[in-house]
Design a protein around this motif. Sequence first.
Motif, mmCIF file in Angstrom:
data_model
loop_
_atom_site.group_PDB
_atom_site.id
_atom_site.type_symbol
_atom_site.label_atom_id
_atom_site.label_comp_id
_atom_site.label_asym_id
_atom_site.label_seq_id
_atom_site.Cartn_x
_atom_site.Cartn_y
_atom_site.Cartn_z
ATOM 1 N N PHE A 95 -4.428 4.898 11.554
ATOM 2 C CA PHE A 95 -4.004 5.335 10.237
ATOM 3 C C PHE A 95 -2.305 5.190 10.185
ATOM 4 O O PHE A 95 -1.815 4.677 9.390
ATOM 5 C CB PHE A 95 -4.436 6.699 9.972
ATOM 6 C CG PHE A 95 -3.567 7.045 8.737
ATOM 7 C CD1 PHE A 95 -4.036 6.598 7.532
ATOM 8 C CD2 PHE A 95 -2.633 8.166 8.732
ATOM 9 C CE1 PHE A 95 -3.299 7.022 6.371
ATOM 10 C CE2 PHE A 95 -2.136 8.400 7.536
ATOM 11 C CZ PHE A 95 -2.350 8.166 6.531
ATOM 12 N N GLU A 96 -1.731 5.839 11.275
ATOM 13 C CA GLU A 96 -0.196 5.881 11.473
ATOM 14 C C GLU A 96 0.280 4.429 11.418
ATOM 15 O O GLU A 96 1.242 4.064 10.626
ATOM 16 C CB GLU A 96 0.178 6.750 12.452
ATOM 17 C CG GLU A 96 -0.079 8.066 12.549
ATOM 18 C CD GLU A 96 0.452 8.797 10.925
ATOM 19 O OE1 GLU A 96 1.614 8.328 10.675
ATOM 20 O OE2 GLU A 96 0.070 9.503 10.648
ATOM 21 N N SER A 97 -0.150 3.532 12.155
ATOM 22 C CA SER A 97 0.250 2.018 12.315
ATOM 23 C C SER A 97 -0.037 1.468 11.174
ATOM 24 O O SER A 97 0.893 0.791 10.575
ATOM 25 C CB SER A 97 -0.453 1.413 13.469
ATOM 26 O OG SER A 97 -0.059 1.904 14.816
ATOM 27 N N LYS B 53 3.157 0.132 3.888
ATOM 28 C CA LYS B 53 4.313 0.747 3.306
ATOM 29 C C LYS B 53 5.576 -0.825 3.350
ATOM 30 O O LYS B 53 6.152 -0.915 2.405
ATOM 31 C CB LYS B 53 4.968 1.929 3.608
ATOM 32 C CG LYS B 53 4.244 3.073 3.092
ATOM 33 C CD LYS B 53 4.949 4.163 3.798
ATOM 34 C CE LYS B 53 4.087 5.397 3.377
ATOM 35 N NZ LYS B 53 4.909 6.826 3.778
ATOM 36 N N THR B 54 5.390 -1.106 4.423
ATOM 37 C CA THR B 54 6.364 -2.298 4.602
ATOM 38 C C THR B 54 5.942 -3.415 3.695
ATOM 39 O O THR B 54 6.902 -4.357 3.126
ATOM 40 C CB THR B 54 6.400 -2.791 5.987
ATOM 41 O OG1 THR B 54 6.986 -1.756 6.946
ATOM 42 C CG2 THR B 54 7.372 -3.865 6.304
ATOM 43 N N TYR B 55 4.669 -4.082 3.597
ATOM 44 C CA TYR B 55 4.420 -5.197 2.982
ATOM 45 C C TYR B 55 3.658 -5.145 1.702
ATOM 46 O O TYR B 55 3.378 -5.961 1.149
ATOM 47 C CB TYR B 55 3.400 -5.977 3.904
ATOM 48 C CG TYR B 55 4.116 -6.673 5.020
ATOM 49 C CD1 TYR B 55 5.210 -7.405 5.009
ATOM 50 C CD2 TYR B 55 4.316 -5.819 6.441
ATOM 51 C CE1 TYR B 55 5.911 -7.737 5.979
ATOM 52 C CE2 TYR B 55 4.867 -6.260 7.380
ATOM 53 C CZ TYR B 55 5.860 -7.398 7.416
ATOM 54 O OH TYR B 55 6.405 -7.623 8.434
ATOM 55 N N ARG B 56 3.418 -3.883 1.077
ATOM 56 C CA ARG B 56 2.783 -3.782 -0.181
ATOM 57 C C ARG B 56 3.764 -4.161 -1.236
ATOM 58 O O ARG B 56 3.120 -4.685 -2.329
ATOM 59 C CB ARG B 56 2.306 -2.421 -0.559
ATOM 60 C CG ARG B 56 3.436 -1.434 -0.716
ATOM 61 C CD ARG B 56 3.111 -0.047 -0.975
ATOM 62 N NE ARG B 56 4.328 0.742 -1.010
ATOM 63 C CZ ARG B 56 4.080 1.987 -1.389
ATOM 64 N NH1 ARG B 56 3.002 2.689 -1.323
ATOM 65 N NH2 ARG B 56 5.179 2.706 -1.359
ATOM 66 N N GLY B 57 4.908 -4.215 -1.196
ATOM 67 C CA GLY B 57 5.892 -4.511 -2.246
ATOM 68 C C GLY B 57 6.235 -6.204 -2.042
ATOM 69 O O GLY B 57 7.107 -6.637 -2.577
ATOM 70 N N THR C 2 -6.256 1.056 0.978
ATOM 71 C CA THR C 2 -5.174 1.705 0.978
ATOM 72 C C THR C 2 -4.858 2.791 2.145
ATOM 73 O O THR C 2 -5.967 3.041 2.802
ATOM 74 C CB THR C 2 -5.095 2.805 -0.333
ATOM 75 O OG1 THR C 2 -6.137 3.744 -0.255
ATOM 76 C CG2 THR C 2 -5.423 1.913 -1.595
ATOM 77 N N PRO C 3 -3.920 3.485 2.430
ATOM 78 C CA PRO C 3 -3.708 4.173 3.581
ATOM 79 C C PRO C 3 -4.556 5.369 3.435
ATOM 80 O O PRO C 3 -5.368 5.980 4.442
ATOM 81 C CB PRO C 3 -2.318 4.583 3.588
ATOM 82 C CG PRO C 3 -1.977 3.454 3.173
ATOM 83 C CD PRO C 3 -2.569 3.089 1.915
ATOM 84 N N ASN C 4 -4.694 5.940 2.044
ATOM 85 C CA ASN C 4 -5.607 7.327 2.051
ATOM 86 C C ASN C 4 -7.134 6.978 2.104
ATOM 87 O O ASN C 4 -7.743 7.659 2.721
ATOM 88 C CB ASN C 4 -5.337 7.699 0.537
ATOM 89 C CG ASN C 4 -4.059 8.444 0.362
ATOM 90 O OD1 ASN C 4 -3.410 8.964 1.223
ATOM 91 N ND2 ASN C 4 -3.498 8.644 -1.023
ATOM 92 N N HIS C 5 -7.694 5.597 1.604
ATOM 93 C CA HIS C 5 -9.057 4.897 1.716
ATOM 94 C C HIS C 5 -9.366 5.316 3.450
ATOM 95 O O HIS C 5 -10.288 5.502 3.813
ATOM 96 C CB HIS C 5 -8.989 3.849 1.028
ATOM 97 C CG HIS C 5 -10.648 3.535 1.119
ATOM 98 N ND1 HIS C 5 -10.808 2.157 1.470
ATOM 99 C CD2 HIS C 5 -11.846 3.977 0.984
ATOM 100 C CE1 HIS C 5 -12.063 1.918 1.480
ATOM 101 N NE2 HIS C 5 -12.774 3.134 1.185
#
Length: 93
Positions: free
Chosen positions: A53-55, A61-65, A79-82
């Motif tokens: 999860f952390e990785s 976060k780096t590449y979603r934008g 998504t990270p939450n999923h």
Amino acid sequence: KRVPDRWAKSMIKSKLKEFNDRFAKQYEDQNTWSVPDADLRSHIRNLNVKKIFESYKTFYKTYRGVDFSRNMGKHIKYTPNHLRAMLEALLPD
């Protein structure tokens, strides 16, 4: 959104494909495990969350934008939450 060059787009897609394939295999495998020891189950779940999860969250976060594909959903499957919810659901008590 940032638009990377062709090489960077290919690299991002490749990394996401590799993660998606490996995660799907690991999830499928661990979903069949039966671990009678409650402490060991909890330890395995915590390790999964910590390592995977952390990785993934950092990568996400780096590449979603970054505009690296016309079909982002094909490459970003979680998504990270999923992802975290899936990992925490493995090896239920």
